[in-house]
Write a protein that holds these residues in place. Sequence first.
Motif, PDB file in Angstrom:
ATOM      1  N   MET B   1      15.996   4.853  12.660  1.00  0.00           N
ATOM      2  CA  MET B   1      15.840   6.119  11.918  1.00  0.00           C
ATOM      3  C   MET B   1      14.739   6.963  12.551  1.00  0.00           C
ATOM      4  SD  MET B   1      16.433   7.847   8.801  1.00  0.00           S
ATOM      5  CE  MET B   1      15.231   8.732   7.881  1.00  0.00           C
ATOM      6  N   ALA B   2      15.051   8.231  12.788  1.00  0.00           N
ATOM      7  CA  ALA B   2      14.061   9.099  13.445  1.00  0.00           C
ATOM      8  C   ALA B   2      12.859   9.327  12.533  1.00  0.00           C
ATOM      9  CB  ALA B   2      14.720  10.424  13.788  1.00  0.00           C
ATOM     10  N   LYS B   3      11.687   9.429  13.152  1.00  0.00           N
ATOM     11  CA  LYS B   3      10.457   9.611  12.369  1.00  0.00           C
ATOM     12  C   LYS B   3      10.434  10.975  11.688  1.00  0.00           C
ATOM     13  CE  LYS B   3       5.453   9.511  13.027  1.00  0.00           C
ATOM     14  NZ  LYS B   3       4.388   9.483  14.026  1.00  0.00           N
ATOM     15  N   HIS B   4      10.873  12.001  12.416  1.00  0.00           N
ATOM     16  CA  HIS B   4      10.894  13.354  11.850  1.00  0.00           C
ATOM     17  C   HIS B   4      12.333  13.862  11.816  1.00  0.00           C
ATOM     18  CE1 HIS B   4       6.560  13.412  12.526  1.00  0.00           C
ATOM     19  NE2 HIS B   4       6.787  13.027  13.763  1.00  0.00           N
ATOM     20  N   LYS B   5      12.659  14.624  10.798  1.00  0.00           N
ATOM     21  CA  LYS B   5      13.979  15.264  10.753  1.00  0.00           C
ATOM     22  C   LYS B   5      13.940  16.474  11.686  1.00  0.00           C
ATOM     23  CE  LYS B   5      16.295  13.794   6.733  1.00  0.00           C
ATOM     24  NZ  LYS B   5      15.736  13.441   5.454  1.00  0.00           N
ATOM     25  N   THR B   6      14.997  16.641  12.496  1.00  0.00           N
ATOM     26  CA  THR B   6      14.978  17.735  13.479  1.00  0.00           C
ATOM     27  C   THR B   6      16.284  18.524  13.453  1.00  0.00           C
ATOM     28  OG1 THR B   6      15.751  16.184  15.169  1.00  0.00           O
ATOM     29  CG2 THR B   6      13.380  16.562  15.063  1.00  0.00           C
ATOM     30  N   PRO B   7      16.623  19.158  12.325  1.00  0.00           N
ATOM     31  CA  PRO B   7      17.920  19.862  12.257  1.00  0.00           C
ATOM     32  C   PRO B   7      18.045  20.996  13.286  1.00  0.00           C
ATOM     33  CG  PRO B   7      16.522  20.379  10.351  1.00  0.00           C
ATOM     34  CD  PRO B   7      15.883  19.227  11.052  1.00  0.00           C
ATOM     35  N   LEU B   8      16.947  21.696  13.573  1.00  0.00           N
ATOM     36  CA  LEU B   8      17.041  22.821  14.524  1.00  0.00           C
ATOM     37  C   LEU B   8      17.256  22.318  15.950  1.00  0.00           C
ATOM     38  CD1 LEU B   8      14.190  25.019  13.008  1.00  0.00           C
ATOM     39  CD2 LEU B   8      16.643  25.420  12.855  1.00  0.00           C
ATOM     40  N   LEU B   9      16.553  21.226  16.297  1.00  0.00           N
ATOM     41  CA  LEU B   9      16.738  20.657  17.639  1.00  0.00           C
ATOM     42  C   LEU B   9      18.129  20.050  17.774  1.00  0.00           C
ATOM     43  CD1 LEU B   9      13.360  18.847  18.414  1.00  0.00           C
ATOM     44  CD2 LEU B   9      14.115  21.080  19.159  1.00  0.00           C
ATOM     45  N   ASP B  10      18.619  19.455  16.692  1.00  0.00           N
ATOM     46  CA  ASP B  10      19.951  18.833  16.760  1.00  0.00           C
ATOM     47  C   ASP B  10      21.008  19.856  17.157  1.00  0.00           C
ATOM     48  OD1 ASP B  10      18.610  16.648  15.895  1.00  0.00           O
ATOM     49  OD2 ASP B  10      19.393  16.670  13.851  1.00  0.00           O
ATOM     50  N   GLN B  11      20.790  21.080  16.697  1.00  0.00           N
ATOM     51  CA  GLN B  11      21.749  22.138  17.018  1.00  0.00           C
ATOM     52  C   GLN B  11      21.831  22.373  18.533  1.00  0.00           C
ATOM     53  OE1 GLN B  11      21.150  26.276  15.634  1.00  0.00           O
ATOM     54  NE2 GLN B  11      21.981  25.460  13.718  1.00  0.00           N
ATOM     55  N   LEU B  12      20.687  22.194  19.212  1.00  0.00           N
ATOM     56  CA  LEU B  12      20.676  22.406  20.670  1.00  0.00           C
ATOM     57  C   LEU B  12      21.590  21.413  21.387  1.00  0.00           C
ATOM     58  CD1 LEU B  12      16.892  23.048  21.364  1.00  0.00           C
ATOM     59  CD2 LEU B  12      18.713  24.728  21.283  1.00  0.00           C
ATOM     60  N   GLN B  26      16.822   9.594  23.217  1.00  0.00           N
ATOM     61  CA  GLN B  26      17.119   8.322  23.886  1.00  0.00           C
ATOM     62  C   GLN B  26      15.812   7.615  24.269  1.00  0.00           C
ATOM     63  OE1 GLN B  26      19.818   8.791  27.223  1.00  0.00           O
ATOM     64  NE2 GLN B  26      19.191   6.828  28.050  1.00  0.00           N
ATOM     65  N   GLN B  27      14.876   8.396  24.831  1.00  0.00           N
ATOM     66  CA  GLN B  27      13.591   7.817  25.250  1.00  0.00           C
ATOM     67  C   GLN B  27      12.797   7.316  24.036  1.00  0.00           C
ATOM     68  OE1 GLN B  27      12.356   6.772  27.869  1.00  0.00           O
ATOM     69  NE2 GLN B  27      10.126   6.838  27.750  1.00  0.00           N
ATOM     70  N   ALA B  28      12.883   8.051  22.917  1.00  0.00           N
ATOM     71  CA  ALA B  28      12.180   7.629  21.700  1.00  0.00           C
ATOM     72  C   ALA B  28      12.714   6.264  21.243  1.00  0.00           C
ATOM     73  CB  ALA B  28      12.379   8.670  20.596  1.00  0.00           C
ATOM     74  N   ARG B  31      11.521   3.422  23.559  1.00  0.00           N
ATOM     75  CA  ARG B  31      10.141   3.018  23.249  1.00  0.00           C
ATOM     76  C   ARG B  31      10.073   2.237  21.936  1.00  0.00           C
ATOM     77  NH1 ARG B  31       6.018   5.378  26.459  1.00  0.00           N
ATOM     78  NH2 ARG B  31       4.388   5.123  24.899  1.00  0.00           N
ATOM     79  N   ALA B  32      10.872   2.653  20.958  1.00  0.00           N
ATOM     80  CA  ALA B  32      10.832   1.965  19.666  1.00  0.00           C
ATOM     81  C   ALA B  32      11.325   0.519  19.814  1.00  0.00           C
ATOM     82  CB  ALA B  32      11.675   2.726  18.655  1.00  0.00           C
ATOM     83  N   LYS B  33      12.389   0.335  20.601  1.00  0.00           N
ATOM     84  CA  LYS B  33      12.938  -1.023  20.774  1.00  0.00           C
ATOM     85  C   LYS B  33      12.086  -1.852  21.725  1.00  0.00           C
ATOM     86  CE  LYS B  33      17.735  -0.064  19.639  1.00  0.00           C
ATOM     87  NZ  LYS B  33      18.994   0.415  20.178  1.00  0.00           N
ATOM     88  N   ASN B  34      11.564  -1.205  22.749  1.00  0.00           N
ATOM     89  CA  ASN B  34      10.704  -1.834  23.755  1.00  0.00           C
ATOM     90  C   ASN B  34      11.235  -3.191  24.216  1.00  0.00           C
ATOM     91  OD1 ASN B  34       8.621  -2.209  25.521  1.00  0.00           O
ATOM     92  ND2 ASN B  34       7.087  -2.724  23.971  1.00  0.00           N
ATOM     93  N   LYS B  35      12.448  -3.161  24.731  1.00  0.00           N
ATOM     94  CA  LYS B  35      13.086  -4.405  25.175  1.00  0.00           C
ATOM     95  C   LYS B  35      12.319  -5.084  26.292  1.00  0.00           C
ATOM     96  CE  LYS B  35      17.951  -3.755  24.071  1.00  0.00           C
ATOM     97  NZ  LYS B  35      19.193  -3.202  24.586  1.00  0.00           N
ATOM     98  N   GLU B  36      11.675  -4.269  27.142  1.00  0.00           N
ATOM     99  CA  GLU B  36      10.971  -4.859  28.294  1.00  0.00           C
ATOM    100  C   GLU B  36       9.559  -5.306  27.936  1.00  0.00           C
ATOM    101  OE1 GLU B  36      11.361  -2.529  31.837  1.00  0.00           O
ATOM    102  OE2 GLU B  36      13.501  -2.243  31.501  1.00  0.00           O
TER     103      GLU B  36
END
Lengths: 81, 437
Positions: B1-12, B26-28, B31-36
Motif C-alpha cells: 500500500m502506497a504511503k501517500h495517495k497520489t491521484p494527480l500523479l496517477d493521472q500522468l 516501482q522503485q518505491a 525499496r519497501a521489499k528490499n529483496k537484496e
Amino acid sequence: MALDYEESKAKIVEKLQKKLKTKSKFYFNDLAKILEAKPREAKKVINRLVQEEILEYWSSGSTSLYGLKGTGKQAHAEDED
Amino acid sequence: MAKHKTPLLDQLESGPWPSFVSDLKQQAEVRAKNKEKVEFQIPEDVVEDLLGILELSFKHGRTHWKHGGIVGVFGYGGGVIGRYCDQPEQFSGVAHFHTMRVNQPGGKFYTAEYLKQLCDLWDFRGSGITNMHGSTGDIIFLGTTTPQLEEIFYEMTHNYNQDLGGSGSNLRTPSDCIGQARCEYSCYDTQALCYHLTQEYQDELHRPAFPYKFKFKFDGCPNCCVASIARADMSFIGTWKDDIRIDQEAVQAYVGGEIAPNANDHSGRDWGAFDIQKEVCDLCPTECMWMEGDKLMIENKECNRCMHCINVMPRALRIGKETGLSILVGAKAPILDGAQMSSMLVPFVKAEEPYDEIKEVIEAIWDWWMEEGKNRERLGELMKRQGFQRLLEATGIAPDPRMVKEPRSNPYIFWKADEVPGGFERDIDEFRKYHQR
C-alpha cells in the motif's frame, strides 16, 4: 604581482563581516573587486580561503556564490552548521 | 500500500508514453521489499515521500523545494546540488534530497560492471533514482542526505576511479560524441580532446570562479550528435578542408537500388525508387551538387558541411582526408534574449596533441569573459552586448568572411582609426575646398 595571502584574507573577512547584516552570499566577482585583482589572481587566494574553511561555497545548482563559513540563514535552517 | 495517495500523479500514468511516475512507484516498491537486503543509509521511504511531495506540489500549484544550498564535498564547489524540501515533518524521507553529478565516461561508453557498481552504491547510500543522462551528459544521482556525500565521493574516487561532474559557475562536465571509436564521419578524436581538456581544466571544473556556467561539447562531425552548436558556450565541431571523397560506382549502386539510401533508415514504408536528383542534389542547401551523365559532381568550395548527401549515401560519399575542427562560440538556452546558436570563431584548426592552439583560444575567451562578463551572463550574451568584434580583439583572431552569418553581402564594417591609413584626422579646410557645407 602575486597577492599577499594574509593581507587579502584580512580584507575579505573585514568586508564580508561588515556586509553581514544585509547580505551573506557573494559572487566571485564581488570578492575579486574587494581584492582589486584580476580574476585569475583572486581565484588563487579565494581557493585557499575555502581550503582553510574561512569561506564556503553556496550553489543554487546553476550559480555559485561564496560566504563566510557558517553565516547566513541557511546554515542554521538546514542544520548544516 | 502506497504511503501517500497520489491521484494527480496517477493521472500522468494514463498517457500513451512511459511515465516517470510508474518508474518511481516501482522503485518505491523495490525499496519497501528490499529483496537484496541492502542496508539503506538514507530513509527507506525516500521514494514514497518524493511522490508525496510532488503530489502536494501539483495540488498547491507551487514547488515545495527550497533553492540551492551549502552542501558539497570538501574542496569542490560543484558536482553536488543541495536540495531541501519545505515540508520536512510531513515528508521526512526527502528533508534532504541532494543531487550529485557524476562525470560520464567519454562518449558515454561504459561496461555493465561499471554501471552495476554505481547503481549498487546509489541504492546503498542514496535513493536509487538516477537520471541517465542530464543535458550536460552527466550521470545524475537524485536524492541523498548530507552525511552520505563524502562517503559516496570517497568510494567513487578511490575505488571506481570516477570523478564528480561540474555544476554552478563552473566549467560543466565536458561532453562528447562517440567519435572515431565507432563513427566513420568523425573528423577528429573527440574522446581524446574531451579527456585532455577535462584533465587540463580540473580547477575550472571544480572550483567556481566564472560569472556563470560554461559548457564545452565535442562533435566529431557537423551532424552534431551532442548538439554542441545549440548548447555549448564553446562547440568543437569536426570538419574537413579538402573535397568530399566520391565513389562513383557506389553512387550508381544507390541510383540502381542496390544499396538502400540513408543506411536503410526510414525503411518502414515504401518511398518508391531512390531519386538522386530529388533526394540529394535538389536538397543541397548551397546547390553545389549536380549529375553529369552518370557522374555526381560537387563544387566543394560551396559546400557548407550540412552532411545531408553523406548521410543519404554513406557508402558513396565520405568526409575529406584533411580533417580537423571548427570552434564556434556562444550557444545558450533561452533565459535572456531567447535561445542562441554558436557563432563561427575559428573556421579550421588541426586537432592534434597537445592541442596548444585550441587551449590558447579557450584561455583568451575565459580571460575576457571573467573580466567583462556580468554576474550570471553567458558568453553568448556578452558577445551580443559587446559585439563579436570585441571577441576577436580578445582572442587576437583576424576577422574572416566565414564568420559573417548575415548579411552575406555588403556587411557593415566598423573601421578603427589605426586600421585606416592616416587615421580619421583630416584637414577640414582642405575637405571644404571640394565639399560645400
